[in-house]
Motif scaffolding. Structure first.
Motif, PDB file in Angstrom:
ATOM      1  N   ALA A  84      76.531  55.855  58.210  1.00  0.00           N
ATOM      2  CA  ALA A  84      75.694  54.984  59.033  1.00  0.00           C
ATOM      3  C   ALA A  84      74.383  54.647  58.336  1.00  0.00           C
ATOM      4  CB  ALA A  84      75.418  55.645  60.383  1.00  0.00           C
ATOM      5  N   MET A  85      73.748  55.655  57.743  1.00  0.00           N
ATOM      6  CA  MET A  85      72.461  55.420  57.098  1.00  0.00           C
ATOM      7  C   MET A  85      72.590  54.564  55.839  1.00  0.00           C
ATOM      8  SD  MET A  85      70.048  56.715  58.946  1.00  0.00           S
ATOM      9  CE  MET A  85      71.039  56.127  60.316  1.00  0.00           C
TER      10      MET A  85
ATOM     11  N   ARG B  77      65.522  67.280  50.797  1.00  0.00           N
ATOM     12  CA  ARG B  77      64.066  67.237  50.977  1.00  0.00           C
ATOM     13  C   ARG B  77      63.711  67.073  52.458  1.00  0.00           C
ATOM     14  NH1 ARG B  77      61.322  66.152  46.482  1.00  0.00           N
ATOM     15  NH2 ARG B  77      62.961  64.770  45.704  1.00  0.00           N
ATOM     16  N   ALA B  78      64.589  66.401  53.202  1.00  0.00           N
ATOM     17  CA  ALA B  78      64.337  66.133  54.620  1.00  0.00           C
ATOM     18  C   ALA B  78      65.027  67.126  55.550  1.00  0.00           C
ATOM     19  CB  ALA B  78      64.804  64.716  54.951  1.00  0.00           C
TER      20      ALA B  78
ATOM     21  N   VAL C  28      71.134  69.470  55.902  1.00  0.00           N
ATOM     22  CA  VAL C  28      70.461  68.408  55.182  1.00  0.00           C
ATOM     23  C   VAL C  28      70.434  67.190  56.108  1.00  0.00           C
ATOM     24  CG1 VAL C  28      71.290  69.300  52.983  1.00  0.00           C
ATOM     25  CG2 VAL C  28      72.571  67.492  54.096  1.00  0.00           C
ATOM     26  N   SER C  29      69.472  66.302  55.870  1.00  0.00           N
ATOM     27  CA  SER C  29      69.278  65.225  56.846  1.00  0.00           C
ATOM     28  C   SER C  29      69.285  63.855  56.214  1.00  0.00           C
ATOM     29  CB  SER C  29      67.973  65.413  57.602  1.00  0.00           C
ATOM     30  OG  SER C  29      67.791  64.358  58.534  1.00  0.00           O
ATOM     31  N   ALA C  30      70.297  63.058  56.580  1.00  0.00           N
ATOM     32  CA  ALA C  30      70.330  61.651  56.192  1.00  0.00           C
ATOM     33  C   ALA C  30      69.397  60.798  57.055  1.00  0.00           C
ATOM     34  CB  ALA C  30      71.751  61.117  56.293  1.00  0.00           C
ATOM     35  N   LEU C  31      68.850  61.406  58.095  1.00  0.00           N
ATOM     36  CA  LEU C  31      68.008  60.653  59.020  1.00  0.00           C
ATOM     37  C   LEU C  31      66.673  60.255  58.418  1.00  0.00           C
ATOM     38  CD1 LEU C  31      68.687  62.730  62.276  1.00  0.00           C
ATOM     39  CD2 LEU C  31      69.875  60.691  61.437  1.00  0.00           C
ATOM     40  N   PHE C  32      66.361  60.779  57.218  1.00  0.00           N
ATOM     41  CA  PHE C  32      65.079  60.421  56.603  1.00  0.00           C
ATOM     42  C   PHE C  32      64.972  58.909  56.406  1.00  0.00           C
ATOM     43  CE2 PHE C  32      67.799  60.439  52.882  1.00  0.00           C
ATOM     44  CZ  PHE C  32      67.291  59.431  52.093  1.00  0.00           C
ATOM     45  N   ARG C  33      66.112  58.240  56.261  1.00  0.00           N
ATOM     46  CA  ARG C  33      66.046  56.792  55.988  1.00  0.00           C
ATOM     47  C   ARG C  33      65.478  56.024  57.182  1.00  0.00           C
ATOM     48  NH1 ARG C  33      70.486  52.396  53.595  1.00  0.00           N
ATOM     49  NH2 ARG C  33      68.845  50.918  53.000  1.00  0.00           N
TER      50      ARG C  33
ATOM     51  N   THR D 257      62.842  56.549  58.653  1.00  0.00           N
ATOM     52  CA  THR D 257      61.392  56.442  58.526  1.00  0.00           C
ATOM     53  C   THR D 257      60.973  56.143  57.093  1.00  0.00           C
ATOM     54  OG1 THR D 257      61.241  58.850  58.217  1.00  0.00           O
ATOM     55  CG2 THR D 257      60.960  58.001  60.447  1.00  0.00           C
ATOM     56  N   SER D 258      61.938  55.773  56.244  1.00  0.00           N
ATOM     57  CA  SER D 258      61.600  55.564  54.831  1.00  0.00           C
ATOM     58  C   SER D 258      61.026  54.190  54.559  1.00  0.00           C
ATOM     59  CB  SER D 258      62.857  55.748  53.957  1.00  0.00           C
ATOM     60  OG  SER D 258      63.789  54.711  54.204  1.00  0.00           O
ATOM     61  N   GLY D 259      61.186  53.280  55.540  1.00  0.00           N
ATOM     62  CA  GLY D 259      60.648  51.947  55.347  1.00  0.00           C
ATOM     63  C   GLY D 259      61.487  51.049  54.469  1.00  0.00           C
TER      64      GLY D 259
END
Length: 282
Positions: A38-39, A260-261, A272-277, A279-281
């Motif tokens: 999804a990300m 890292r997230a 681990v987190s793909a959700l960082f995207r 808020t990555s802009g």
């Protein structure tokens, strides 16, 4: 990092299938694969091969899905929706591996399927809980590996599959050669568990040339689902037509950012987190 291109709203995105087990705690398995799909802007399809009972502390048990249901999921999706890549994860038993391999060969020979296949040979959880019957190792080697575009074992899986204990760059190269000899087009020996430096060295081999990938080792105890995530991101890049080395490089960068997230969850290892995207802009 440079992300994969997103499909404009209203247009059909590329499709990638995960053939794997679920994770009731949501950290790994199909849940982790679908988050990365999804990300990265692809449409995720699934063939559920097993259902696990697990949380952040470990796997308490698992249930194998009937063979006709596993293969039926693959066939119905391929024949109707179509896929541009697929990855495997937890497959639990030799019967499941053989059924999936037979289905993949049949769809490929019939002209319904021409997609790269990433095989993540999940043998045990990060806690050491078995996720694959010992008898299934032979089925991995003889049935599924020869169909794979790429195999992505971690060092524990390398040892189980090849008998080689990877402790340095030489044994990592020996392991890559041994894996490639089992039939995949490319073999990736991940170095996340190779504690020889402050970096995480991965090694890719196509039978002729070695490709090395290095990244900063992220100091976190929350790395549940890292292997699934790397394989899923690599499959997405292959769906976009990336050559294998570039796809692996992308997957390596993606999982590094997901590490890292990473966040705490429950009383054990967080994911681990793909959700960082989000808020990555970008």
């Amino acid at each position: 990092m440079n992300y994969l291109p997103l499909t404009p709203p209203g247009q059909t995105p590329l499709r990638v299938m995960t053939i794997a087990g679920t994770d009731s705690g949501g950290g790994a398995g199909i849940q982790a694969d679908l988050r990365t799909f999804a990300m990265l802007g692809v449409h995720g399809c699934v063939s559920v091969a097993a259902v696990t009972v697990q949380n952040s502390l470990g796997v308490k048990g698992f249930h194998e899905i009937p063979l006709d249901v596993i293969t039926g999921q693959i066939i119905t999706v391929v024949e109707d929706i179509g896929i541009q890549a697929a990855k495997t994860g937890m497959l639990a038993s030799s019967d499941i591996i053989e059924a999936i391999s037979e289905t993949w060969r049949g769809l490929s020979s019939g002209g319904d399927l021409a997609a790269p296949l990433v095989v993540d040979p999940v043998c045990a959880s990060m806690h050491g809980d078995p996720l694959l019957h010992p008898s299934a190792l032979d089925a991995l080697r003889t049935e599924l590996f020869p169909l794979a575009t790429l195999v992505t074992p971690n060092l524990d899986e390398v040892r189980l599959i090849t008998g080689i204990e990877v402790i340095d760059s030489k044994s990592q190269r020996d392991a890559a050669r041994a894996l490639h000899a089992l039939g995949p087009q490319w073999a990736l020996v991940k170095g996340g568990h190779l504690r020889v430096s402050s970096h995480s060295p991965d090694l890719l081999f196509d039978g002729t040339a070695f490709h090395e990938f290095d990244a900063e080792r992220i100091d976190t105890g929350h790395d549940h689902g890292a292997g699934d995530t790397l394989a899923a991101a690599t499959a997405c890049a292959l769906a976009h037509g990336y050559p294998v080395p570039e796809a692996v490089s992308f997957g390596k960068q993606w999982v590094t950012e997901c590490l890292r997230a990473a966040y705490p969850l429950g009383h054990g290892h967080g994911p681990v987190s793909a959700l960082f995207r989000l808020t990555s802009g970008s």
